[in-house]
Design an enzyme around this catalytic site. Structure first.
Site, PDB file in Angstrom:
ATOM      1  N   ASP A 160       0.825  -1.206   0.000  1.00 28.74           N
ATOM      2  CA  ASP A 160       0.000   0.000   0.000  1.00 28.74           C
ATOM      3  C   ASP A 160       0.863   1.261   0.000  1.00 28.74           C
ATOM      4  OD1 ASP A 160      -2.610   1.472   0.558  1.00 28.74           O
ATOM      5  OD2 ASP A 160      -1.444   2.025   2.335  1.00 28.74           O
ATOM      6  N   GLU A 203       1.163  -0.076  -4.931  1.00 33.25           N
ATOM      7  CA  GLU A 203       0.382   1.146  -5.141  1.00 33.25           C
ATOM      8  C   GLU A 203       1.368   2.286  -4.994  1.00 33.25           C
ATOM      9  OE1 GLU A 203      -3.368   3.726  -3.361  1.00 33.25           O
ATOM     10  OE2 GLU A 203      -2.102   2.570  -2.017  1.00 33.25           O
TER      11      GLU A 203
END
Length: 605
Positions: free
Chosen positions: A258, A291
């Site tokens: 993330d 990401e």
């Protein structure tokens, strides 16, 4: 038993045999640390070099414990393998051994990936997720991706407020149940990916600042507070060992990291990928995805398989909905050209300035299409809306069908969010289960995020935004899978959507996947506003072409007409015939695949 050397230490409680456990805590700001067993004595840990405290003692599986810091504060283990309840509860000694039903499972190659992102809590826990695996495999999904599982405060959370990265969320089930879910998925031929958060800790339950201030750097802040200090090897090891635990002990098949743009040390990501690849048996397929708002294409050649392509989503969303608030403003100008660039080069922003005047991205045209994960929706893009609406409520159904065709038949790696495959109507809202002042701060912060949106300029309008901490917000976000079996017009519509997904994924596995290795883009062309054509040379030399019109007006096609035998899918069904007459109707997608010998034959004619 003799103490191991410092390079053998791992954060947390590691079971040495059925009766003995080694405890290790990095606490450079503590003078004294002890292990306090819930049903036993408090035992002083032995100080070691570089701020470590270590102790090996007789302590069986299931023992509950805390660390006592300087006789002033009891804290859970920051590397707890399980919590006896919430983030403030005791940590638990866990036996990582498990009898695997599918020990020979080696995974699947990356080019076969069709990813389905889901939230374990909304589906009812690890055991309940298992009930969906057969259906997903039948549709053509090849991997499920679990939103973060790290222990968070309360029982309801997206997962990005986790504070114990090693401990699977207790309210979802036991570590053994999580392993059973993974084992069962492997039996269905499904990979399992875990979303991990290594860029920050949640706001409640993180005690590291009490005894390990060097875990953070006060000179550098992120949206979540002081940045994690990845210059420290102890900190790097904390997260890399965590990744290896998930991959080796739980047998996850991949990780999605993330928001790595908030990790302010690029060398950490390089070391992370290198050490993970070094530890994984060469015969295993393990996927590492990112990401990354910075669009650092260079990382995709340094051990990482792919990046979530927010640029592709944003361009498609603007074309489908006409929205251009917030980050969609970066795609409001010439969105069709931006989509065309995405299809031919991967990233849209490759060094250009965004709406804030900041340069963003690196050139990406040299990367294969499979280096990019494309999606129409995910947890962020739905859940960061004030009311969590899905595309099925925001754009015409024919346009969504055409975009879905692009998603599932392009050479990029497709990702679905739970419920996409049957056009779920339930929202996916932002939810937490904080209490007291933190709950108030989260509620008001959530509403404040939308203050700059014209629709929420008035305070009374912002008060309509659901309270993240309310049980009703969580309940409203549960997908109603029962709609798939209802014998009603609405239920049949959901069944038709699922049939479309299965049809498209059957075509993907039949025509696209076998040809995907060594595929490269040949370029794209803007036909009109909302309409593009894109071509790729597949690994076997054949040419994949997608003609797409997301606009409400018909478009003239100047490209060569497509022989009917080369068309593998058209939506709507009469689109192929019209295209041969030079017209691409509104909300149309046509996918064709032409073998090399057919191309040569055309040239000869």
């Amino acid at each position: 038993m003799p103490l191991r050397t410092d390079e053998d230490w791992r954060h947390g409680a590691v079971l040495l045999d059925s009766e003995h456990t080694r405890f290790a805590l990095w606490a450079p700001d503590a003078y004294y640390v002890s292990v306090e067993l819930e049903d036993g004595p408090s035992l002083a840990m032995l100080p070691q070099n570089n701020g470590w405290f270590v102790l090996e003692l007789r302590c069986p599986v299931g023992s509950r414990y805390r660390f006592n810091i300087d006789d002033e504060r009891q804290v859970p283990d920051p590397a707890s393998r399980a919590q006896a309840g919430d983030v403030h509860a005791p940590s638990v000694v866990v036996d990582q051994a498990y009898h695997w039903e599918h020990p020979a499972w080696l995974g699947r190659p990356w080019h076969e990936a069709v990813i389905y992102e889901l939230h374990v809590g909304l589906l009812g826990g690890y055991a309940e997720v298992e009930k969906h695996l057969s259906r997903l495999a039948q549709i053509g999904i090849t991997a499920i991706e679990l939103m973060p599982l790290a222990q968070f405060p309360g029982e309801r959370n997206w997962g990005y407020d986790g504070v114990y990265p090693y401990a699977p969320q207790a309210s979802y089930g036991s570590p053994e149940q999580l392993k059973h879910l993974i084992d069962t998925a492997h039996g269905h031929g499904l990979m399992v990916i875990l979303d991990v958060v290594y860029n920050h800790f949640g706001p409640d339950g993180n005690y590291l600042g009490v005894y390990a201030k060097d875990f953070f750097r006060e000179d550098l802040h992120t949206p979540w507070g002081a940045a994690i200090d990845f210059r420290r090897q102890e900190v790097r090891d904390f997260f890399i060992d965590n990744a290896l635990m998930w991959l080796l002990e739980y047998r996850f098949d991949g990780l999605r990291l993330d928001a790595v743009h908030a990790i302010n040390d690029p060398t950490f990501l390089q070391e992370f990928a290198h050490r993970v690849r070094q530890q994984i048996t060469p015969s295993r397929h393990v996927w590492l995805n990112l990401e990354n708002e910075l669009n650092q294409a260079s990382l995709l050649q340094q051990g990482f398989d792919a990046q979530w392509n927010d640029d592709g989503h944003n361009a498609l969303h603007v074309l489908l909905t006409g929205e251009h608030d917030a980050y969609y403003a970066d795609f409001a100008h010439e969105p069709t050209h931006k989509l065309a660039r995405c299809l031919s080069q991967g990233f849209v922003y490759q060094g250009e300035s965004n709406r804030h005047g900041h340069s963003r991205g690196q050139p990406s045209g040299h990367l294969p299409p499979s280096a990019f994960v494309l999606f129409l929706q995910n947890h962020d893009q739905i859940g960061n809306r004030a009311f969590g609406e899905r595309l099925s409520q925001l754009c015409p159904a024919p346009a969504l069908r055409a975009a879905t065709t692009l998603l599932l038949l392009s050479p990029m790696i497709p990702l679905l969010f739970m419920g996409d495959e049957w056009a779920a109507s339930e929202p996916f809202l932002f939810f937490t289960s904080h209490h007291g002042e933190l709950a108030d701060a989260v509620r008001e912060g959530r509403r404040g995020e939308f203050a700059d949106f014209p629709a929420f300029a008035d305070e009374a309008q912002r008060q309509r935004i659901p309270d993240p901490n309310a049980q009703s917000t969580f309940d409203a976000s549960r997908p109603s899978f029962a709609a798939l079996s209802l014998d009603t017009d609405k239920g049949l519509d959901h069944q038709q959507w699922q049939a479309l997904y299965q049809q498209l994924l059957d075509l993907r596995h039949q025509h696209i996947v076998p040809r995907l290795p060594d595929t490269w883009a040949l370029g794209s062309q803007v036909l009109a506003e909302g309409a593009v054509t894109a071509r790729w040379r597949m690994g076997d030399g054949s040419i994949l072409r997608i003609d797409l019109n997301l606009g409400a007006q018909p478009v003239n096609i100047d490209a060569d007409p497509l022989p009917s035998e080369h068309i593998i899918f058209a939506s709507p069904s009469d689109a192929a015939e019209l295209s041969r007459r030079g017209t691409l109707n509104p909300y149309t997608a046509i996918v064709s695949l032409t073998a090399t010998d057919a191309l040569e034959e055309q040239d000869d004619q």
